[in-house]
Design a protein around this motif. Structure first.
Motif, PDB file in Angstrom:
ATOM      1  N   SER A 113       0.865  -1.186   0.000  1.00 49.78           N
ATOM      2  CA  SER A 113       0.000   0.000   0.000  1.00 49.78           C
ATOM      3  C   SER A 113       0.899   1.233   0.000  1.00 49.78           C
ATOM      4  O   SER A 113       2.123   1.119   0.198  1.00 49.78           O
ATOM      5  N   GLY A 114       0.292   2.395  -0.186  1.00 50.44           N
ATOM      6  CA  GLY A 114       1.059   3.635  -0.101  1.00 50.44           C
ATOM      7  C   GLY A 114       1.615   3.824   1.305  1.00 50.44           C
ATOM      8  O   GLY A 114       2.729   4.312   1.485  1.00 50.44           O
ATOM      9  N   LEU A 130       9.302  12.760  -2.089  1.00 51.03           N
ATOM     10  CA  LEU A 130       7.991  13.373  -2.314  1.00 51.03           C
ATOM     11  C   LEU A 130       6.917  12.300  -2.352  1.00 51.03           C
ATOM     12  O   LEU A 130       7.101  11.243  -2.978  1.00 51.03           O
ATOM     13  N   ASP A 131       5.799  12.575  -1.700  1.00 55.83           N
ATOM     14  CA  ASP A 131       4.652  11.662  -1.715  1.00 55.83           C
ATOM     15  C   ASP A 131       3.588  12.278  -2.625  1.00 55.83           C
ATOM     16  O   ASP A 131       2.952  13.269  -2.278  1.00 55.83           O
ATOM     17  N   ASP A 132       3.406  11.643  -3.781  1.00 54.67           N
ATOM     18  CA  ASP A 132       2.525  12.183  -4.826  1.00 54.67           C
ATOM     19  C   ASP A 132       1.189  11.425  -4.867  1.00 54.67           C
ATOM     20  O   ASP A 132       0.545  11.351  -5.922  1.00 54.67           O
ATOM     21  N   ALA A 133       0.775  10.890  -3.711  1.00 50.32           N
ATOM     22  CA  ALA A 133      -0.376   9.973  -3.678  1.00 50.32           C
ATOM     23  C   ALA A 133      -1.652  10.571  -4.287  1.00 50.32           C
ATOM     24  O   ALA A 133      -2.343   9.914  -5.059  1.00 50.32           O
ATOM     25  N   HIS A 134      -1.961  11.812  -3.928  1.00 43.89           N
ATOM     26  CA  HIS A 134      -3.242  12.375  -4.390  1.00 43.89           C
ATOM     27  C   HIS A 134      -3.143  13.054  -5.747  1.00 43.89           C
ATOM     28  O   HIS A 134      -4.163  13.455  -6.302  1.00 43.89           O
ATOM     29  N   LEU A 174      -1.663   3.228  -5.652  1.00 41.79           N
ATOM     30  CA  LEU A 174      -2.561   2.750  -6.717  1.00 41.79           C
ATOM     31  C   LEU A 174      -4.007   2.838  -6.264  1.00 41.79           C
ATOM     32  O   LEU A 174      -4.918   2.454  -6.979  1.00 41.79           O
ATOM     33  N   SER A 175      -4.208   3.336  -5.031  1.00 44.67           N
ATOM     34  CA  SER A 175      -5.529   3.244  -4.408  1.00 44.67           C
ATOM     35  C   SER A 175      -6.371   4.499  -4.568  1.00 44.67           C
ATOM     36  O   SER A 175      -7.502   4.533  -4.102  1.00 44.67           O
ATOM     37  N   LYS A 176      -5.833   5.514  -5.210  1.00 41.96           N
ATOM     38  CA  LYS A 176      -6.626   6.751  -5.322  1.00 41.96           C
ATOM     39  C   LYS A 176      -7.049   6.925  -6.788  1.00 41.96           C
ATOM     40  O   LYS A 176      -8.002   6.298  -7.206  1.00 41.96           O
ATOM     41  N   ALA A 177      -6.352   7.743  -7.566  1.00 39.89           N
ATOM     42  CA  ALA A 177      -6.834   7.974  -8.939  1.00 39.89           C
ATOM     43  C   ALA A 177      -6.876   6.689  -9.770  1.00 39.89           C
ATOM     44  O   ALA A 177      -7.687   6.587 -10.695  1.00 39.89           O
TER      45      ALA A 177
END
Ligand SMILES: Cc1ncc(COP(=O)(O)O)c(C=O)c1O
Length: 397
Positions: A104-105, A206-210, A239-242
């Motif tokens: 997961s992230g 950098l955390d580019d999750a969103h 992989l869990s958002k967009a």
């Protein structure tokens, strides 16, 4: 009263008690809870890909060919060609040499920070960073200094005080930041962070999750911008958002990724992502890259919601992102507003501490390409009516 009842009582007293709400059915942007149909404005499925027929078909096909789950960790027998293919696709998307998948992230952030930093190192972390970055800093046992949110002056002062890594007693220094902040929808000053890192010999994670999937010509995220692409030492994302699936990854130079494959404990000691998840994510990355209209749609809907709410006198954060925040301050007020919105057909949970700092409880409204413009108009009307006058609710959907 003994633990944990005493703690639970305190959590309730502070209006911070949390429960889960069971979604019984989903269709487009609609969800059914307690038999009621609600418009969902709290999903991170920004591009609406979780229900895309190609994504679902890819998951089903992989389940038939490889099974529902993975038999072991990647380093044992859990590695499929599919995992490698997804990593190549993610590295290409991010403009990096290589990528490594995590469960997961959250696991990606914790595993990466724990691997690259330790005793003697210094982590400089933005005050509004996601909990998984905070926990990664803690687990690493490096000294961590939290700088005020996006405050470049404060960050530079800390960098100046840090012993140079080439001096006696000087460890490595990392700057750690979200790119798009998940609860405010605002952006880190990425070019300036890069400049500071270079000037002071620090590394940058950098955390580019969103932002991944939502920004960039092919969905490469905010790290895909000119001057930023390929410049950070490590880029973490999910992989869990967009992408609407599940899992996390880290992208960067091949040497860093090889290092993480050998040192990141959340990668080494955890079972590989299941084949249907990997296949679905790979398809979602492809769809996101080739259907830019999904990005334009979600950002257009978010802009309309932001403008509509502001026109009705509601203060909104997050302009230019799919995440809008209406900060109301007090936990009870946020909960009360969320309940009233629920009564009026909108699913928008209250966000309270510790997810956000005390005194900044809020309604977090997230938009998706799965929304229709009329649904956004409904959102604006009901939220504006409810925030203006929480006692009489708004209109029914
Ligand atoms: C900024 C940020 N990083 C990491 C994560 C964790 O990602 P995941 O949900 O894949 O564990 C989240 C999600 O909640 C997030 O908002």
């Amino acid at each position: 009263m003994a633990f944990p009842d005493d703690d639970l009582q305190r959590i309730r007293r502070e209006a911070r008690f949390r429960t889960t709400r069971a979604i019984e059915r989903k269709e487009g942007a609609w969800v059914w809870i307690d038999g009621r149909r609600l418009l969902n404005f709290s999903s991170n499925d920004y591009l609406g890909l979780s229900a895309h027929p190609r994504v679902i078909a890819a998951a089903a096909e992989a389940a038939r060919r490889f099974g529902a789950g993975s038999p072991s960790a990647r380093l044992l027998s859990g590695n499929l060609a599919l995992h490698d293919e997804l990593e190549r696709a993610l590295a290409a998307l991010k403009g990096e040499e290589a990528a490594l998948l995590f469960g997961s992230g959250y696991l990606a952030n914790v595993g990466a920070l724990d691997a690259v930093a330790g005793h003697g190192d210094l982590l400089l972390s933005d005050a509004l960073n996601h909990a998984s970055l905070v926990d990664g800093c803690r687990l690493s046992r490096a000294r961590t200094c939290v700088y005020p949110h996006a405050d470049l002056g404060a960050l530079e002062a800390l960098l100046r005080q840090a012993p140079r890594s080439d001096s006696a007693g000087g460890g490595r220094v990392w700057i750690v930041s979200d790119t798009l902040f998940s609860m405010d929808g605002d952006r880190a000053p990425l070019p300036e962070l890069l400049t500071l890192a270079q000037r002071h010999g620090a590394r940058l994670l950098l955390d580019d999750a969103h932002a991944t999937g939502v920004f960039g010509e092919r969905g490469g995220g905010l790290t895909d911008a000119p001057g930023v692409r390929g410049q950070a030492d490590l880029v973490v994302s999910t992989l869990s958002k967009a992408f609407g699936v599940y899992g996390g990854f880290v992208a960067g130079k091949r040497a860093f990724i090889d290092f993480l494959r050998n040192r990141a404990r959340t990668f080494i000691f955890s079972t590989a992502l299941p084949p249907p998840t990997v296949a679905a994510a790979l398809e979602a990355v492809r769809v996101a890259a080739t259907e830019p209209e999904r990005r334009a749609r979600v950002l257009g809907l978010a802009a309309a919601a932001c403008a509509g709410l502001r026109a009705r006198g509601v203060e909104v954060l997050g302009e230019g992102s799919p995440i809008l925040a209406v900060v109301v301050g007090d936990e009870r007020r946020a909960l009360d507003l969320s309940h009233r919105l629920f009564e009026n057909g909108l699913f928008i949970p209250a966000i309270r501490p510790p997810t956000v700092p005390p005194g900044t409880s809020r309604l977090r409204i997230s938009l998706s390409a799965a929304h229709e413009p009329e649904q956004v108009e409904t959102l604006v009307q009901i939220v504006a009516a409810t925030v203006a006058n929480p006692d009489n609710g708004g209109e029914q959907v």
